[in-house]
Design an enzyme around this catalytic site. Sequence first.
Site, PDB file in Angstrom:
ATOM      1  N   SER A 142       0.856  -1.185   0.000  1.00 33.12           N
ATOM      2  CA  SER A 142       0.000   0.000   0.000  1.00 33.12           C
ATOM      3  C   SER A 142       0.885   1.226   0.000  1.00 33.12           C
ATOM      4  O   SER A 142       1.987   1.207   0.567  1.00 33.12           O
ATOM      5  CB  SER A 142      -0.889   0.017   1.246  1.00 33.12           C
ATOM      6  OG  SER A 142      -1.464   1.305   1.400  1.00 33.12           O
ATOM      7  N   TYR A 155      -1.568  -1.372  10.098  1.00 36.24           N
ATOM      8  CA  TYR A 155      -1.758  -1.748   8.689  1.00 36.24           C
ATOM      9  C   TYR A 155      -0.479  -1.489   7.899  1.00 36.24           C
ATOM     10  O   TYR A 155       0.002  -2.360   7.160  1.00 36.24           O
ATOM     11  CB  TYR A 155      -2.930  -0.947   8.120  1.00 36.24           C
ATOM     12  CG  TYR A 155      -3.203  -1.175   6.654  1.00 36.24           C
ATOM     13  CD1 TYR A 155      -3.752  -2.375   6.192  1.00 36.24           C
ATOM     14  CD2 TYR A 155      -2.924  -0.183   5.706  1.00 36.24           C
ATOM     15  CE1 TYR A 155      -4.011  -2.574   4.845  1.00 36.24           C
ATOM     16  CE2 TYR A 155      -3.181  -0.369   4.365  1.00 36.24           C
ATOM     17  CZ  TYR A 155      -3.725  -1.575   3.933  1.00 36.24           C
ATOM     18  OH  TYR A 155      -3.981  -1.765   2.592  1.00 36.24           O
TER      19      TYR A 155
HETATM   20  P1  NDP Z   1     -11.610  -5.721  -0.419  1.00 34.18           P
HETATM   21  O1  NDP Z   1     -11.978  -5.622   1.007  1.00 34.18           O
HETATM   22  O2  NDP Z   1     -12.461  -5.061  -1.450  1.00 34.18           O
HETATM   23  O3  NDP Z   1     -11.430  -7.257  -0.843  1.00 34.18           O
HETATM   24  C1  NDP Z   1     -10.627  -8.068  -0.037  1.00 34.18           C
HETATM   25  C2  NDP Z   1     -10.520  -9.452  -0.619  1.00 34.18           C
HETATM   26  O4  NDP Z   1      -9.635 -10.195   0.224  1.00 34.18           O
HETATM   27  C3  NDP Z   1     -11.831 -10.186  -0.679  1.00 34.18           C
HETATM   28  O5  NDP Z   1     -11.881 -10.947  -1.864  1.00 34.18           O
HETATM   29  C4  NDP Z   1     -11.769 -11.095   0.551  1.00 34.18           C
HETATM   30  O6  NDP Z   1     -12.447 -12.316   0.354  1.00 34.18           O
HETATM   31  C5  NDP Z   1     -10.291 -11.383   0.632  1.00 34.18           C
HETATM   32  N1  NDP Z   1      -9.861 -11.790   1.957  1.00 34.18           N
HETATM   33  C6  NDP Z   1      -9.954 -11.109   3.136  1.00 34.18           C
HETATM   34  N2  NDP Z   1      -9.467 -11.837   4.135  1.00 34.18           N
HETATM   35  C7  NDP Z   1      -9.053 -13.010   3.602  1.00 34.18           C
HETATM   36  C8  NDP Z   1      -8.459 -14.173   4.126  1.00 34.18           C
HETATM   37  N3  NDP Z   1      -8.193 -14.286   5.431  1.00 34.18           N
HETATM   38  N4  NDP Z   1      -8.179 -15.196   3.282  1.00 34.18           N
HETATM   39  C9  NDP Z   1      -8.436 -15.093   1.963  1.00 34.18           C
HETATM   40  N5  NDP Z   1      -9.003 -14.005   1.406  1.00 34.18           N
HETATM   41  C10 NDP Z   1      -9.310 -12.991   2.217  1.00 34.18           C
HETATM   42  O7  NDP Z   1     -10.101  -5.149  -0.513  1.00 34.18           O
HETATM   43  P2  NDP Z   1      -9.308  -4.470  -1.726  1.00 34.18           P
HETATM   44  O8  NDP Z   1      -9.662  -5.127  -2.989  1.00 34.18           O
HETATM   45  O9  NDP Z   1      -9.424  -3.007  -1.609  1.00 34.18           O
HETATM   46  O10 NDP Z   1      -7.809  -4.809  -1.292  1.00 34.18           O
HETATM   47  C11 NDP Z   1      -7.005  -5.773  -1.964  1.00 34.18           C
HETATM   48  C12 NDP Z   1      -5.557  -5.581  -1.526  1.00 34.18           C
HETATM   49  O11 NDP Z   1      -5.116  -4.283  -1.898  1.00 34.18           O
HETATM   50  C13 NDP Z   1      -5.337  -5.680  -0.002  1.00 34.18           C
HETATM   51  O12 NDP Z   1      -4.133  -6.360   0.255  1.00 34.18           O
HETATM   52  C14 NDP Z   1      -5.238  -4.220   0.426  1.00 34.18           C
HETATM   53  O13 NDP Z   1      -4.499  -4.070   1.611  1.00 34.18           O
HETATM   54  C15 NDP Z   1      -4.553  -3.610  -0.772  1.00 34.18           C
HETATM   55  N6  NDP Z   1      -4.756  -2.171  -0.917  1.00 34.18           N
HETATM   56  C16 NDP Z   1      -5.998  -1.633  -1.105  1.00 34.18           C
HETATM   57  C17 NDP Z   1      -6.174  -0.262  -1.218  1.00 34.18           C
HETATM   58  C18 NDP Z   1      -7.496   0.374  -1.405  1.00 34.18           C
HETATM   59  O14 NDP Z   1      -7.584   1.631  -1.305  1.00 34.18           O
HETATM   60  N7  NDP Z   1      -8.562  -0.341  -1.692  1.00 34.18           N
HETATM   61  C19 NDP Z   1      -5.003   0.648  -1.155  1.00 34.18           C
HETATM   62  C20 NDP Z   1      -3.751  -0.023  -0.957  1.00 34.18           C
HETATM   63  C21 NDP Z   1      -3.636  -1.374  -0.846  1.00 34.18           C
HETATM   64  P3  NDP Z   1     -13.827 -12.727   1.100  1.00 34.18           P
HETATM   65  O15 NDP Z   1     -14.827 -11.674   0.789  1.00 34.18           O
HETATM   66  O16 NDP Z   1     -14.139 -14.047   0.500  1.00 34.18           O
HETATM   67  O17 NDP Z   1     -13.499 -12.762   2.556  1.00 34.18           O
END
Ligand code: NDP
Length: 247
Positions: A142, A155
């Site tokens: 991030s 985080y």
């Molecule tokens: P979302 O919350 O929209 O989606 C998260 C995804 O991760 C879902 O598919 C969820 O699956 C899955 N997930 C959560 N916990 C677990 C777990 N324990 N095991 C397997 N899968 C899991 O997040 P984003 O798409 O925004 O984020 C994706 C990545 O990008 C993350 O690593 C985040 O830190 C990073 N990021 C995001 C930013 C943003 O502004 N959005 C900025 C910078 C980095 P399910 O629903 O099935 O639990």
Amino acid sequence: MNNKTQHTVALVTGASRGIGAAIAQRLARDGFTVVINYAGSAAEAEALANRIEAAGGRALTAQADVADSAAVARMFDAAEAAFGGVDVLVNNAGIMKLAPLAESDDALFDRQVAINLKGSFNTLREAGRRLRNGGRIVNLSSSVVGLYQPGYAVYAATKAGVEAMTHVMAKELRGRNITINTVAPGPTATALFLDGKPQEVVERLAKLAPLERLGQPEDIAAAVAFLAGPDGAWINGQTLRANGGII
Ligand code: NDP
């Protein structure tokens, strides 16, 4: 379809929603067979797999909590059983819980470390043992690593740890022709970023980047696809900030 990626298998963690779903869709469009990992959102993961297959791609869903090392090993087993091996790992699964450090409870710390840091460790360990030579690894960090705003201490610490593992593992993978890099998004329009933020906060954060908008999941997927695809072959051990110029 690109010959290089035609029989190439990409496992994307946290691909049921948000950025991970866009990455899976983009890699499928680029010719990868994709394994769509999810934790709880089975219906969303299945719907994505169906959309990919309807468009002529190949996809498999795989439930696994990335924090659970045995479940992660089983997920790699399932991918190998279905497709013969894994070539690309995208470590996208993550959660974000914000609070000033002095007000953060143990659960906030433990959960983010378990999913963001240990989860990445679990999948990286399997990938280090099993990824086919010539493969690619892309981790999601991030841009808060760099911005270091108040509220993001735990985080950001988990994501800084992911970046550190990227740099070390790039050297440990010598001789395998496997690259490993990190993509570090800025504010991106997904549930993780939008949930719980008042509209005025979202608008203010959207204007921070000189490009004056939020990132879209497809913007991040494009950066990941570059690193996972033929044009990214010479990029190794790097962090690519995909954030519209916010830092
Ligand atoms: P979302 O919350 O929209 O989606 C998260 C995804 O991760 C879902 O598919 C969820 O699956 C899955 N997930 C959560 N916990 C677990 C777990 N324990 N095991 C397997 N899968 C899991 O997040 P984003 O798409 O925004 O984020 C994706 C990545 O990008 C993350 O690593 C985040 O830190 C990073 N990021 C995001 C930013 C943003 O502004 N959005 C900025 C910078 C980095 P399910 O629903 O099935 O639990």
